[in-house]
Structures are given as C-alpha cells and as structure tokens.
Design an enzyme around this catalytic site. Structure first.
Site, PDB file in Angstrom:
ATOM      1  N   LYS A   1       0.856  -1.196   0.000  1.00 46.19           N
ATOM      2  CA  LYS A   1       0.000   0.000   0.000  1.00 46.19           C
ATOM      3  C   LYS A   1       0.883   1.233   0.000  1.00 46.19           C
ATOM      4  O   LYS A   1       1.701   1.416   0.900  1.00 46.19           O
ATOM      5  CB  LYS A   1      -0.908   0.009   1.241  1.00 46.19           C
ATOM      6  CG  LYS A   1      -1.646   1.338   1.481  1.00 46.19           C
ATOM      7  CD  LYS A   1      -2.553   1.308   2.723  1.00 46.19           C
ATOM      8  CE  LYS A   1      -3.152   2.687   3.025  1.00 46.19           C
ATOM      9  NZ  LYS A   1      -4.020   2.705   4.236  1.00 46.19           N
TER      10      LYS A   1
ATOM     11  N   ASP B   1      -2.770  10.294   3.353  1.00 39.78           N
ATOM     12  CA  ASP B   1      -4.155   9.873   3.557  1.00 39.78           C
ATOM     13  C   ASP B   1      -4.895  10.901   4.398  1.00 39.78           C
ATOM     14  O   ASP B   1      -4.848  10.868   5.626  1.00 39.78           O
ATOM     15  CB  ASP B   1      -4.174   8.491   4.247  1.00 39.78           C
ATOM     16  CG  ASP B   1      -5.599   7.983   4.471  1.00 39.78           C
ATOM     17  OD1 ASP B   1      -6.538   8.560   3.889  1.00 39.78           O
ATOM     18  OD2 ASP B   1      -5.758   6.986   5.215  1.00 39.78           O
TER      19      ASP B   1
ATOM     20  N   LYS C   1     -10.261  12.964   7.902  1.00 36.89           N
ATOM     21  CA  LYS C   1      -9.764  12.647   9.236  1.00 36.89           C
ATOM     22  C   LYS C   1      -9.736  13.900  10.107  1.00 36.89           C
ATOM     23  O   LYS C   1      -9.619  15.005   9.587  1.00 36.89           O
ATOM     24  CB  LYS C   1      -8.322  12.112   9.135  1.00 36.89           C
ATOM     25  CG  LYS C   1      -8.197  10.718   8.585  1.00 36.89           C
ATOM     26  CD  LYS C   1      -6.729  10.300   8.540  1.00 36.89           C
ATOM     27  CE  LYS C   1      -6.568   8.900   7.958  1.00 36.89           C
ATOM     28  NZ  LYS C   1      -7.147   7.834   8.779  1.00 36.89           N
TER      29      LYS C   1
ATOM     30  N   ASP D   1       1.608   6.615   5.366  1.00 38.03           N
ATOM     31  CA  ASP D   1       0.618   5.632   4.926  1.00 38.03           C
ATOM     32  C   ASP D   1       1.079   4.881   3.668  1.00 38.03           C
ATOM     33  O   ASP D   1       0.338   4.112   3.084  1.00 38.03           O
ATOM     34  CB  ASP D   1      -0.734   6.328   4.690  1.00 38.03           C
ATOM     35  CG  ASP D   1      -1.912   5.397   4.911  1.00 38.03           C
ATOM     36  OD1 ASP D   1      -1.736   4.368   5.597  1.00 38.03           O
ATOM     37  OD2 ASP D   1      -3.007   5.693   4.380  1.00 38.03           O
TER      38      ASP D   1
ATOM     39  N   ASP E   1     -12.149   6.911   3.759  1.00 39.08           N
ATOM     40  CA  ASP E   1     -10.923   6.757   4.554  1.00 39.08           C
ATOM     41  C   ASP E   1     -10.493   5.291   4.630  1.00 39.08           C
ATOM     42  O   ASP E   1      -9.388   4.989   5.068  1.00 39.08           O
ATOM     43  CB  ASP E   1     -11.156   7.327   5.963  1.00 39.08           C
ATOM     44  CG  ASP E   1      -9.850   7.536   6.719  1.00 39.08           C
ATOM     45  OD1 ASP E   1      -8.781   7.484   6.077  1.00 39.08           O
ATOM     46  OD2 ASP E   1      -9.915   7.759   7.942  1.00 39.08           O
TER      47      ASP E   1
ATOM     48  N   GLU F   1      -9.375   3.455   2.385  1.00 40.27           N
ATOM     49  CA  GLU F   1      -8.916   3.486   0.987  1.00 40.27           C
ATOM     50  C   GLU F   1      -7.809   2.478   0.690  1.00 40.27           C
ATOM     51  O   GLU F   1      -7.634   2.080  -0.454  1.00 40.27           O
ATOM     52  CB  GLU F   1      -8.434   4.912   0.650  1.00 40.27           C
ATOM     53  CG  GLU F   1      -6.980   5.237   1.044  1.00 40.27           C
ATOM     54  CD  GLU F   1      -6.695   5.158   2.530  1.00 40.27           C
ATOM     55  OE1 GLU F   1      -7.642   5.248   3.329  1.00 40.27           O
ATOM     56  OE2 GLU F   1      -5.521   4.970   2.901  1.00 40.27           O
TER      57      GLU F   1
ATOM     58  N   ARG G   1      -7.493  -0.672   1.348  1.00 48.06           N
ATOM     59  CA  ARG G   1      -7.999  -1.944   0.802  1.00 48.06           C
ATOM     60  C   ARG G   1      -8.424  -1.792  -0.654  1.00 48.06           C
ATOM     61  O   ARG G   1      -8.373  -2.739  -1.423  1.00 48.06           O
ATOM     62  CB  ARG G   1      -9.126  -2.471   1.701  1.00 48.06           C
ATOM     63  CG  ARG G   1     -10.345  -1.609   1.748  1.00 48.06           C
ATOM     64  CD  ARG G   1     -11.240  -1.901   2.949  1.00 48.06           C
ATOM     65  NE  ARG G   1     -10.715  -1.346   4.198  1.00 48.06           N
ATOM     66  CZ  ARG G   1     -11.296  -1.481   5.388  1.00 48.06           C
ATOM     67  NH1 ARG G   1     -12.414  -2.171   5.496  1.00 48.06           N
ATOM     68  NH2 ARG G   1     -10.758  -0.944   6.457  1.00 48.06           N
TER      69      ARG G   1
HETATM   70  N1  BES Z   1      -4.220   4.796   6.894  1.00 53.00           N
HETATM   71  C1  BES Z   1      -5.282   4.454   7.756  1.00 53.00           C
HETATM   72  C2  BES Z   1      -4.872   3.484   8.870  1.00 53.00           C
HETATM   73  C3  BES Z   1      -3.802   3.955   9.832  1.00 53.00           C
HETATM   74  C4  BES Z   1      -4.157   4.450  11.064  1.00 53.00           C
HETATM   75  C5  BES Z   1      -2.474   3.859   9.510  1.00 53.00           C
HETATM   76  C6  BES Z   1      -3.187   4.858  11.947  1.00 53.00           C
HETATM   77  C7  BES Z   1      -1.513   4.270  10.397  1.00 53.00           C
HETATM   78  C8  BES Z   1      -1.856   4.761  11.618  1.00 53.00           C
HETATM   79  C9  BES Z   1      -6.413   3.817   6.969  1.00 53.00           C
HETATM   80  O1  BES Z   1      -6.521   4.199   5.643  1.00 53.00           O
HETATM   81  C10 BES Z   1      -7.695   4.208   7.645  1.00 53.00           C
HETATM   82  O2  BES Z   1      -7.957   5.368   7.702  1.00 53.00           O
HETATM   83  N2  BES Z   1      -8.420   3.230   8.153  1.00 53.00           N
HETATM   84  C11 BES Z   1      -9.630   3.475   8.855  1.00 53.00           C
HETATM   85  C12 BES Z   1     -10.634   2.461   8.405  1.00 53.00           C
HETATM   86  C13 BES Z   1     -12.049   2.744   8.842  1.00 53.00           C
HETATM   87  C14 BES Z   1     -12.573   3.972   8.161  1.00 53.00           C
HETATM   88  C15 BES Z   1     -12.899   1.546   8.509  1.00 53.00           C
HETATM   89  C16 BES Z   1      -9.348   3.332  10.351  1.00 53.00           C
HETATM   90  O3  BES Z   1      -8.566   2.481  10.739  1.00 53.00           O
HETATM   91  O4  BES Z   1      -9.920   4.095  11.119  1.00 53.00           O
HETATM   92 ZN    ZN Z   2      -4.720   4.822   4.733  1.00 48.34          ZN
HETATM   93 ZN    ZN Z   3      -7.643   5.998   5.380  1.00 48.33          ZN
END
Ligand code: BES
Ligand code: ZN
Ligand code: ZN
Length: 487
Positions: free
Chosen positions: A252, A257, A264, A275, A334, A336, A338
């Site tokens: 990834k 992000d 966010k 990210d 968010d 994204e 996946r």
């Molecule tokens: N890039 C984030 C995950 C992340 C969080 C990486 C903290 C590094 C540190 C990912 O894209 C994300 O935002 N995931 C969300 C998913 C949710 C919206 C289902 C999350 O984990 O909150």
């Molecule tokens: Zn992300």
């Molecule tokens: Zn995200």
C-alpha cells in the site's frame, strides 16, 4: 557512521567491554590488567548495576590507549538480543560524544559479533536532511565503531550480508520519513525507477491511462480527488531459474491519507505521510534481493496514490468496479488502502502467477488496539506461509501475530447495493474485516496480509530503531526468501 572490524589490540576513543553474568569477560579482564584493576573497581562501586543486556556504565581509564571505558552487560540468547545489545551500546556511545569507539566482543561467535554491529548500525539512523541550523555539537559525533573480535575476518564476512540489509532498511526508512510534498506518486515512482541503474531491478511504471485499460476502478477511485496522478510500479528481480514462478510482494503506497471526503480529524493527521509504509518495505526488500543477487525470481508491486478531498473526489456511497470484476460500494473514503490493494493484488496474481503473495499495508487503526506496536497483524489463507513468516519474524525481530479471517466475517462487508462494501460493522473486528475484504481479491494463490499500521512508525525509541520510521518487514521478508525460496 561506519562499522569496521579488527583483531584484538589497543583501542582509541571509547572502549566497550562486555560484562557477562556480572563479571568482566575474558578480554575485558585482560584490558583491566593493563588498567591496573580500575575497571573491576568501577564495576564494584556501581552497586545498582545488574548486568542486563545492554545496561552500561562508563568510566575514565588509565594506562590504556582508550580515553573512556564502557562496561556493558551482555546477556544475549539469540540474534534479537545481540542486535539489541549493539543498539543500546550505540546510544551510550552517542551520549559520550566520542568520535571513535571499539566494541570488544568476547568468545568465538562471529555471527553474534556481526549482529552486534548490525544493531549499532540500525540504531544510528537519522533523517536530518531538512535541518539547516543544527550546530555541530548537536550532530552525531561518532564517526565509526570498530568491532574487535578474535576471528575478525569471519565477523567481517558475516557482516557483509547484514550491511546490505541495513542499507535497505535505511532506504525504506528514508522513504517513510519523507513528507508528502516531496514524496508523491510520481516522485516516488521516479525514485523507484532510479533503482534500475543502481541495483539491477527491472522497473515498470503504469500511469492512470494504463490502469484504466486494466479496469482498476478500485485503485483509481482513491486518487480521483488528487491533483497528483496515481501510479502502479512493478519491480522485477530474476535471480532464480528461468521460468520459475516468482515470489511476490505487494504494498500500500498512499503517499498521504487525508481520509478524502470522510476526512480525518486534524490532530495527528501529519502521521498520514507514512501511509505508504507497506510499499516502502516492498521497495527496500526488492532492492536488497537485487543487491545481494538473491537466487530467486521476485516481483514487487506498489500502488501509489494520494487520498484527497476535492470536487472530483470519490464520495461515500459511490460504487466502483475493481479489476476482478467485483463491484464495491465505497461507504467510507478513509478505508482506501484496501481499495488500492484489491487491484494491486488482483493484477499481481493474474500477471505473474506467483508462488505466493505477501502484501504489507498500514491498513487499520484497529490493529493498534489489538496488538499494539510489538507485533504486526498477519492474516492468511495458508498455514505454511503463516508459519514461515512467524519464524522469520521471531528470528529478525520483525514479529507477526496471526489473526483470523473466515466466512463468518463475510456478512460484515456484504453490501445492499454492490458485491461488497469497503467497511464492516462499526466498532467490530476492524482489522479482520479489512483483511476479509482483501481476501475477496485473492484467488487460490497462497497469500498473507501484514497490517503494519502500528509498527511502521516508532513513537518511542526501540532496541534497534530511533524514534520514527522502523523499516519494519525488510529483514522479515528477506529472511523468508533466504530460508525457503533460494534453495
Ligand atoms: N491509513 C489508515 C490506517 C492507519 C491508522 C495507519 C493509523 C496508520 C496509523 C487507513 O486508511 C484508515 O484510515 N483506516 C480506517 C478504516 C475505517 C474507516 C474503517 C481506520 O482504521 O480508522
Ligand atoms: Zn490509509
Ligand atoms: Zn484511510
């Protein structure tokens, strides 16, 4: 900071001597004789010194060529402890502000001596290219560490491989540390392309037009709101038998992000420059395999995108079609990572028919809740691959812990309007449902997903990592290949 090797002899600057089970080691005793017992005395008066691995006291010393002696506890059961010793000793030497240092390694284990060197080297990393006003006194004074060891030629040879590993880890850390105004899909792709000349990797860069033709609606929708063009970069290393299936690594690479329209919160958003950590591990690993001329065919694929809100951005509820032909309702922009991996994985398995695929991604915040920063999450459709990753993790210190996927979780991501949706049920099994989503884009090939969101960036110093980018996974994947796929 350089690492050197030398046979037993006199040392300049700081001399580090090992204390084993609270006694000076054999070589340390020898040095103590020259110093007329001053070291044994220093040890005696340090009443709180327990001799734990890497625990150290320092003392000035007389009658030696060295200016200062460091007595360091050495209690290493495995390579992880040996590296930790090197890392901790590095910090002591850094604090002493000396220019040159020597670590006297007791015994005849050349691998251990090399691992100590690696630990020190890994700990010496810093990302300081953007400082313009640092005073010389604020900079690292230490120019080199000499590993003094009986059979120094053996230790030097053992370290040669590890030095290449450290280089690759530093390369990965550099990528992860770069801010997103410097490292974005196109500039990132160019940095990878530059490896063609230096390492012998074959690098192909696909742009948005080419990805559209391939039907990558899932990956492309993530970068839709960004001014920056999305890229898919393919790295190939053919060091194995001609025609033999490659091993494959997929990463990834979200260079920033914001969350997109599902934006966010501003506190901590700056962290989202890392990210792209999964992709950086893939790039570092591929560079290492090429530079050490690994006898394996390997392919690395990274999806590079920037996730931004804008008038053109993907919106919650929009439906896209992935390369697999399956439709996805994007309920949260968010989630994204996946979406990027879905197409990168499908592309990799269709084009390269690999022996296995391992993908790495800073995928979910939930993995930090489950495992914290000691281990990354492992999800897989294959027990043998999982077992191998587990063992390589223990050996290298890039540890993994397996969590489940399975049909029980399918209902979480079934959608009312499309084949699936990109989020599960609120507050339930967030890392697992993300993995389950990826699994739907993998056919029969052995596959493992490493969720590295909580291990990619160290919020506090660790044994062999200063604060910041860890370069997690490079040593792990390198060991996996070396142990099982080069024979
Ligand atoms: N890039 C984030 C995950 C992340 C969080 C990486 C903290 C590094 C540190 C990912 O894209 C994300 O935002 N995931 C969300 C998913 C949710 C919206 C289902 C999350 O984990 O909150
Ligand atoms: Zn992300
Ligand atoms: Zn995200």
């Amino acid at each position: 900071m350089d690492i050197k090797f030398a046979k037993m002899g006199a040392a300049k600057g700081a001399i580090v001597l090992q204390v084993i089970k609270n006694k000076l080691g054999k070589e340390a005793k020898n040095t103590d004789k020259h110093s007329k017992g001053a070291l044994a005395h220093a040890l005696k008066i340090a009443s709180g010194f327990e001799g734990k691995n890497g625990e150290a006291i320092s003392t000035t010393c007389q009658h030696l060529e060295a200016d200062i002696a460091v007595l360091a506890g050495y209690d290493a059961k495995d390579s992880k402890d040996q590296k930790a010793f090197g890392g901790k000793v590095f910090d002591v030497l850094k604090g002493l502000k000396v220019k040159n240092a020597t670590i006297v390694v007791e015994g005849d284990d050349a691998e251990a001596a090399a691992n100590i060197a690696l630990g020190a080297k890994l700990k010496s990393y810093s990302f300081d290219k953007y400082f313009t006003k640092k005073k010389p006194s604020e900079k690292l004074q230490l120019k080199d560490i000499t590993i003094m060891f009986g059979e120094s030629a053996k230790a030097k040879k053992a370290y040669a491989d590890l030095a290449a590993q450290a280089d690759a880890v530093f390369f990965t850390r550099d990528l992860v540390s770069e801010p997103s105004n410097v490292l974005y899909p196109d500039s990132y792709a160019k940095r990878i392309k530059a490896l063609e000349k230096t390492s012998g990797l074959k690098v192909t860069v696909l742009g948005e037009k080419q990805m559209e033709k391939l039907g990558m609606g899932s990956l492309l929708c993530v970068g839709q709101g960004s001014e920056k063009e999305s890229k898919l970069v393919v790295m190939e290393w053919n060091g194995g038998k001609k025609g033999e299936k490659p091993v494959a690594f997929v990463g990834k690479g979200v260079t920033f992000d914001t969350g997109g329209i599902s934006i966010k919160p501003s506190i901590g958003m700056e962290d989202m420059k890392y990210d792209m950590g999964g992709s950086a591990t893939v790039v570092g690993t591929m560079k290492l395999l090429a530079e050490r001329k690994a006898k394996v065919n390997a392919v690395g694929v990274v999806g590079l995108v920037e996730n931004m809100p804008s008038g053109n951005a993907i919106k919650p509820g929009d439906v896209v079609t992935s390369m697999s032909g399956q439709t996805i309702a994007v309920l949260n922009t968010d989630a994204e990572g996946r979406l990027v991996l879905a197409d990168a994985l499908w592309y990799t398995q269709s084009k390269f028919k690999p022996k296995f695929m391992v993908n790495l991604a800073t995928l979910t915040g939930a993995i930090n809740v489950a495992l914290g920063s000691a281990r990354c999450g492992l999800f897989s459709n294959n027990d043998e691959l999982s077992e191998r990753l587990y063992k390589s993790g223990v050996k290298t210190g890039d540890e993994v812990w397996r969590l489940p996927i399975g049909p029980e979780y399918d209902s979480h991501i079934d959608s009312e309007i499309a084949d699936m949706q990109n989020i599960g049920l609120y507050g339930e099994a967030g890392s697992i449902t993300a993995a389950q989503f990826l699994h739907r884009h993998v056919n029969d090939v052995p596959w493992a997903h490493l969720d590295i969101a909580a291990v990619c960036w160290a919020d506090r110093v660790q044994d062999t990592t200063p604060k910041g980018a860890r370069g997690f996974g490079v040593a792990l994947l390198n060991d996996l290949v070396k142990e099982h796929y080069e024979k």
